[in-house]
Scaffold this active site. Sequence first.
Site, mmCIF file in Angstrom:
data_model
loop_
_atom_site.group_PDB
_atom_site.id
_atom_site.type_symbol
_atom_site.label_atom_id
_atom_site.label_comp_id
_atom_site.label_asym_id
_atom_site.label_seq_id
_atom_site.Cartn_x
_atom_site.Cartn_y
_atom_site.Cartn_z
ATOM 1 N N TYR A 14 0.832 -1.203 0.000
ATOM 2 C CA TYR A 14 0.000 0.000 0.000
ATOM 3 C C TYR A 14 0.860 1.243 0.000
ATOM 4 C CZ TYR A 14 0.805 1.022 5.001
ATOM 5 O OH TYR A 14 1.361 1.359 6.207
ATOM 6 N N LEU A 70 10.907 0.948 7.481
ATOM 7 C CA LEU A 70 10.336 1.419 6.221
ATOM 8 C C LEU A 70 11.079 2.687 5.808
ATOM 9 C CD1 LEU A 70 7.978 0.830 4.206
ATOM 10 C CD2 LEU A 70 6.897 2.816 5.219
HETATM 11 N N1 PMP Z 1 7.476 3.575 9.144
HETATM 12 C C1 PMP Z 1 6.351 2.846 9.107
HETATM 13 C C2 PMP Z 1 6.326 1.515 9.790
HETATM 14 C C3 PMP Z 1 5.215 3.336 8.444
HETATM 15 O O1 PMP Z 1 4.081 2.600 8.410
HETATM 16 C C4 PMP Z 1 5.260 4.629 7.839
HETATM 17 C C5 PMP Z 1 4.079 5.250 7.134
HETATM 18 N N2 PMP Z 1 3.054 4.449 6.820
HETATM 19 C C6 PMP Z 1 6.463 5.350 7.906
HETATM 20 C C7 PMP Z 1 7.559 4.790 8.558
HETATM 21 C C8 PMP Z 1 6.609 6.728 7.269
HETATM 22 O O2 PMP Z 1 6.656 6.622 5.883
HETATM 23 P P1 PMP Z 1 6.116 7.821 4.944
HETATM 24 O O3 PMP Z 1 6.893 9.031 5.348
HETATM 25 O O4 PMP Z 1 6.449 7.371 3.570
HETATM 26 O O5 PMP Z 1 4.654 7.958 5.214
#
Ligand code: PMP
Length: 287
Positions: free
Chosen positions: A33, A207
Amino acid sequence: MGRIVYLNGEYLPEDQASVSIFDRGFLMADGVYEVTSVLDGKLLDFDGHAVRLERSLSELDMTMPLDKDTLLEIHRELVRINDVTDGGVYLQITRGAPGDRDFVFPDPEQTPQTVVLFTQSKPGIANSPQALTGLKVISIDDVRWGRRDIKTVQLLYPSMGKMMAKAAGCDDAWLVEDGAVTEGTSNNAYIVKGGKIITRDLSNDILHGITRSAVLRFAREAQMDVEERAFTIAEAQDADEAFITSASMFVMPVVEVDGVAVGTGKPGSVAARLREIYLDESRKSAI
Ligand code: PMP
């Protein structure tokens, strides 16, 4: 009036959009997603989200079902028809519904992927009152799987973590593995000590946040000192400030970790400055 959502090539009222019970996203969390923020009707960091989506898919041996331009058009069309000023677009792609349950991946020729997008309206997200008061977090063991760099829909443990935080009277949880913080349940985690911004280095353990990448770039451009390394909860409790980043929260201060106030116990100036720079610059490049 309900939302208009996108499902496999069609724009449908939300109550007419349904997915098979055999969908591998439903049965096996076999899907990925993305969440792209919308401010003033425009998409923030769309390219970053599209690139990460393609990478997450390819790590799971899936292909991009739509090219990037088509994907952008669908995002914009949904924002337009649903009249979203501030909020986000959620996108999910699964390995589809083979009509039965089997651990073996279905032949992609026979089983098309399921592609779902919908909007979430959150008026005024850039002016969240929480940005002025900050978040309280607890720490919990990081027992997620070993490929957290892939943005999969396996969100059970992050969801349990948010509930543990809520039960403790807090806003979120920071995940700890081998004594060091990996990230927040749905965001990347940072501390500031002696003017230096410290956040976990990139690996399969976290992530790769699109907001993280933008914020670190802006911080370096503003001559701020950045160190990408692991840190402990004790270090966080002894830091001058702490904060998190994500597409839905932008830069959000953290004022308490496991019951201990961070710095003055109030949102810090580095977090406030980065939030302002991030919002300004992202609005400028929003599409
Ligand atoms: N870490 C995790 C585990 C996440 O789920 C998210 C966002 N869904 C992020 C970091 C931050 O990522 P982003 O800045 O791309 O939203």
